[in-house]
Scaffold this motif. Structure first.
Motif, PDB file in Angstrom:
ATOM      1  N   LYS A  27      64.666  28.337   2.711  1.00 43.64           N
ATOM      2  CA  LYS A  27      63.345  28.715   2.519  1.00 43.64           C
ATOM      3  C   LYS A  27      62.155  28.114   1.612  1.00 43.64           C
ATOM      4  N   GLY A  28      62.447  26.633   2.122  1.00 48.97           N
ATOM      5  CA  GLY A  28      61.964  25.083   1.981  1.00 48.97           C
ATOM      6  C   GLY A  28      62.046  25.132   0.105  1.00 48.97           C
ATOM      7  N   GLN A  29      63.560  25.566  -0.335  1.00 50.49           N
ATOM      8  CA  GLN A  29      63.848  24.522  -1.756  1.00 50.49           C
ATOM      9  C   GLN A  29      64.694  23.455  -1.126  1.00 50.49           C
ATOM     10  N   ASP A  30      64.783  22.251  -1.998  1.00 50.47           N
ATOM     11  CA  ASP A  30      65.751  21.466  -1.843  1.00 50.47           C
ATOM     12  C   ASP A  30      66.306  20.917  -1.776  1.00 50.47           C
ATOM     13  N   ALA A  31      67.530  20.609  -1.172  1.00 52.68           N
ATOM     14  CA  ALA A  31      68.926  20.749  -1.030  1.00 52.68           C
ATOM     15  C   ALA A  31      69.316  19.313  -0.415  1.00 52.68           C
ATOM     16  N   ASP A  32      70.404  18.559  -1.205  1.00 55.34           N
ATOM     17  CA  ASP A  32      70.843  17.414  -0.785  1.00 55.34           C
ATOM     18  C   ASP A  32      72.251  17.540   0.028  1.00 55.34           C
ATOM     19  N   LEU A  33      71.778  17.081   1.384  1.00 59.67           N
ATOM     20  CA  LEU A  33      73.635  17.987   2.009  1.00 59.67           C
ATOM     21  C   LEU A  33      74.515  16.693   2.534  1.00 59.67           C
ATOM     22  N   THR A  34      73.919  16.007   2.235  1.00 61.48           N
ATOM     23  CA  THR A  34      74.943  14.734   1.982  1.00 61.48           C
ATOM     24  C   THR A  34      76.751  14.893   1.234  1.00 61.48           C
ATOM     25  N   TRP A  35      77.491  14.220   1.157  1.00 62.70           N
ATOM     26  CA  TRP A  35      79.385  14.279   0.910  1.00 62.70           C
ATOM     27  C   TRP A  35      79.097  13.037   0.828  1.00 62.70           C
ATOM     28  N   GLN A  36      80.025  12.555  -0.948  1.00 66.55           N
ATOM     29  CA  GLN A  36      79.442  11.187  -1.701  1.00 66.55           C
ATOM     30  C   GLN A  36      81.260  11.730  -1.811  1.00 66.55           C
ATOM     31  N   PRO A  37      81.608  11.079  -1.172  1.00 68.47           N
ATOM     32  CA  PRO A  37      83.390  11.137  -0.952  1.00 68.47           C
ATOM     33  C   PRO A  37      84.444   9.590  -2.638  1.00 68.47           C
ATOM     34  N   ASP A  38      82.919   8.826  -1.991  1.00 73.63           N
ATOM     35  CA  ASP A  38      83.479   7.444  -3.103  1.00 73.63           C
ATOM     36  C   ASP A  38      82.035   6.575  -3.232  1.00 73.63           C
ATOM     37  N   PRO A  39      81.999   6.267  -4.693  1.00 74.97           N
ATOM     38  CA  PRO A  39      80.423   5.832  -4.660  1.00 74.97           C
ATOM     39  C   PRO A  39      79.986   4.999  -3.739  1.00 74.97           C
ATOM     40  N   PHE A  40      80.798   3.973  -3.006  1.00 73.01           N
ATOM     41  CA  PHE A  40      80.145   3.378  -1.310  1.00 73.01           C
ATOM     42  C   PHE A  40      79.770   4.252  -0.623  1.00 73.01           C
ATOM     43  N   LEU A  41      80.184   5.563  -0.326  1.00 76.68           N
ATOM     44  CA  LEU A  41      79.825   6.423   0.745  1.00 76.68           C
ATOM     45  C   LEU A  41      78.771   7.236   0.106  1.00 76.68           C
ATOM     46  N   HIS A  42      78.255   7.709   2.015  1.00 79.62           N
ATOM     47  CA  HIS A  42      77.119   8.595   1.852  1.00 79.62           C
ATOM     48  C   HIS A  42      77.733   9.372   3.147  1.00 79.62           C
ATOM     49  N   LEU A  43      77.710  10.883   3.181  1.00 77.62           N
ATOM     50  CA  LEU A  43      78.484  11.502   4.202  1.00 77.62           C
ATOM     51  C   LEU A  43      77.821  12.364   4.826  1.00 77.62           C
ATOM     52  N   ALA A  44      76.841  12.581   6.252  1.00 83.45           N
ATOM     53  CA  ALA A  44      76.197  13.784   6.371  1.00 83.45           C
ATOM     54  C   ALA A  44      77.145  14.481   6.619  1.00 83.45           C
ATOM     55  N   PRO A  45      75.988  16.058   5.801  1.00 84.33           N
ATOM     56  CA  PRO A  45      77.542  17.800   6.826  1.00 84.33           C
ATOM     57  C   PRO A  45      77.654  17.471   8.458  1.00 84.33           C
ATOM     58  N   TYR A  46      76.287  16.340   8.967  1.00 82.18           N
ATOM     59  CA  TYR A  46      77.267  16.617  10.924  1.00 82.18           C
ATOM     60  C   TYR A  46      77.216  15.371  10.813  1.00 82.18           C
ATOM     61  N   TYR A  47      77.528  15.161  11.981  1.00 80.31           N
ATOM     62  CA  TYR A  47      77.030  13.995  13.085  1.00 80.31           C
ATOM     63  C   TYR A  47      76.783  14.010  14.537  1.00 80.31           C
ATOM     64  N   THR A  48      75.909  13.404  15.479  1.00 82.14           N
ATOM     65  CA  THR A  48      75.004  13.812  16.172  1.00 82.14           C
ATOM     66  C   THR A  48      75.620  11.770  16.992  1.00 82.14           C
ATOM     67  N   ALA A  49      75.408  12.278  18.589  1.00 85.16           N
ATOM     68  CA  ALA A  49      75.642  11.666  19.730  1.00 85.16           C
ATOM     69  C   ALA A  49      75.073   9.960  19.349  1.00 85.16           C
ATOM     70  N   ASP A  51      74.205   9.472  16.365  1.00 88.22           N
ATOM     71  CA  ASP A  51      74.422   8.410  15.148  1.00 88.22           C
ATOM     72  C   ASP A  51      76.284   7.662  15.896  1.00 88.22           C
ATOM     73  N   ALA A  52      77.211   7.876  16.325  1.00 91.19           N
ATOM     74  CA  ALA A  52      77.776   7.083  17.217  1.00 91.19           C
ATOM     75  C   ALA A  52      77.879   5.519  17.893  1.00 91.19           C
ATOM     76  N   GLN A  53      76.192   5.796  18.299  1.00 91.66           N
ATOM     77  CA  GLN A  53      75.651   5.032  18.853  1.00 91.66           C
ATOM     78  C   GLN A  53      75.438   3.616  18.051  1.00 91.66           C
ATOM     79  N   ALA A  54      75.328   3.499  16.936  1.00 96.55           N
ATOM     80  CA  ALA A  54      75.267   2.865  16.090  1.00 96.55           C
ATOM     81  C   ALA A  54      76.673   1.788  15.920  1.00 96.55           C
ATOM     82  N   VAL A  55      77.999   2.511  15.747  1.00100.25           N
ATOM     83  CA  VAL A  55      79.145   2.010  15.139  1.00100.25           C
ATOM     84  C   VAL A  55      79.666   0.948  16.307  1.00100.25           C
TER      85      VAL A  55
END
Length: 360
Positions: A27-49, A51-55
């Motif tokens: 309902k319009g609330q701001d939310a950061d859905l990323t996961w940061q398991p490591d100070p160097f990593l910012h991971l999204a809650p899901y991935y698509t094809a 995203d894989a194209q850049a790997v």
């Protein structure tokens, strides 16, 4: 009957459409859905094809193991030679395919300890030795044929000439890994891999400058990695490690790849224990290690028959019932794991290059 495909009822959904649905749900609330398991990593809650194209997935997959199966290495603490020998023979009967004797500080009677064992048939590893040069001499006197196995991590301090001497004494046994590096779990995946690369490349530079062959050093080196409870991170960390060490090998002009041995941090409980948390953790960490691509697995055990048998059975179940030993690089093709492998590898390589430039 007409052919039927369920996928036709579910057209592809774009990232923009998913994000729009998230905003409607929130309902319009701001939310950061990323996961940061490591100070160097910012991971999204899901991935698509997309995203894989850049790997660089092809290069990462090419660096992974193309063989199936793994070595299960039973860890045998040596309190008395006879007890350790009997424990080693029992471990082989239960399904172990290699043995590692954890030596005490006192001198050990190798003839008694290794009676009935052949390092040409069963890989024998030795860790905890005060002097591996003396141990190599003793093994050479005891066995005239080629050995399989390896030594543990070398002691800290001035090793000038020591490594060359060890390499010379074990050069006649190409299946014997003379050197071991350890990756522990206390740091983030990026720091673990970046720090290892710094130490490893400086070690290679020092020994190759002294005239030793880089290809031989790769063949004679094992990486021991303490597995962490973070399932997906551990899979991606091992895959990233293979990719990064392949880049180092290419830099030295060699095609050899390093041997990776994993040990779950959680020990199997002793008989009578009412807590099975560590058993579940050891199983989960072992699965992650095997999917990640370990060459060898060991499970920490208490010093009783029940614990040793359960530890070996973790590997037996993964091989014989889960059939993980029939697939090479089972993580390949997962958008999430491919992306996570690349993010860890990319950041660890930058960490490594920064360390080289800064002289750290």
């Amino acid at each position: 009957m007409d052919s039927f495909s369920a996928f036709g009822s579910f057209p592809p959904t774009t990232r923009a459409a998913w994000e729009a649905q998230v905003q409607r749900e929130l309902k319009g609330q701001d939310a950061d859905l990323t996961w940061q398991p490591d100070p160097f990593l910012h991971l999204a809650p899901y991935y698509t094809a997309e995203d894989a194209q850049a790997v660089p997935a092809a290069a990462i997959r090419a660096a992974q193991r193309n063989a199936t199966g793994w070595e299960y290495r039973a860890l045998i603490p040596v309190s008395t030679e006879e007890d350790a020998r009997l424990a080693a023979l029992a471990a082989l009967q239960e399904g172990a395919t290699a043995l590692e004797f954890v030596l005490p500080s006192r001198p050990v009677q190798l003839t008694r300890l290794l009676q009935g064992l052949k390092p040409s048939d069963t890989p024998l590893y030795f860790s905890g030795a005060a002097d591996y040069l003396e141990l190599a001499d003793a093994l050479g006197r005891l066995f005239s044929f080629q050995w399989k196995g390896g030594f543990g991590s070398l002691p800290a301090g001035d090793l000038s000439g020591y490594e060359a001497g060890l390499l010379h004494k074990t050069a006649g046994s190409p299946g014997f890994r003379t050197f071991r590096f350890r990756l522990e779990t206390h740091a983030s995946p990026v720091e673990r891999l970046g720090t290892f690369l710094l130490d490893f490349v400086r070690w290679l530079d020092r020994l190759t400058d002294a005239g030793l062959d880089a290809g031989l050093l790769f063949r004679k080196t094992e990486i021991a990695i303490d597995l962490s409870p973070s399932f997906y991170l551990e899979i991606a960390t091992i895959r990233a490690l293979r990719y990064l060490t392949s880049l180092v090998a290419d830099g030295y002009g060699v095609s050899e790849r390093l041997f990776i041995h994993g040990v779950p941090a959680a020990p199997v409980p002793a008989a009578g224990s009412e807590s099975f948390d560590d058993l579940l953790r050891a199983g989960s960490e072992s699965v992650a290690g095997i999917i990640g691509g370990l060459d060898a697995l060991s499970v920490l055990q208490s010093e009783d028959v029940f614990s040793r048998r359960i530890g070996t059975n973790i590997s037996n179940l993964l091989r014989e019932e889960s059939h993980l030993g029939r697939v090479a690089d089972p993580a390949a093709g997962s958008w999430f794991l491919e992306k996570l492998t690349w993010e860890i590898a990319r950041n660890a390589w930058e960490y490594f290059l920064s360390g080289l430039a800064g002289g750290d």
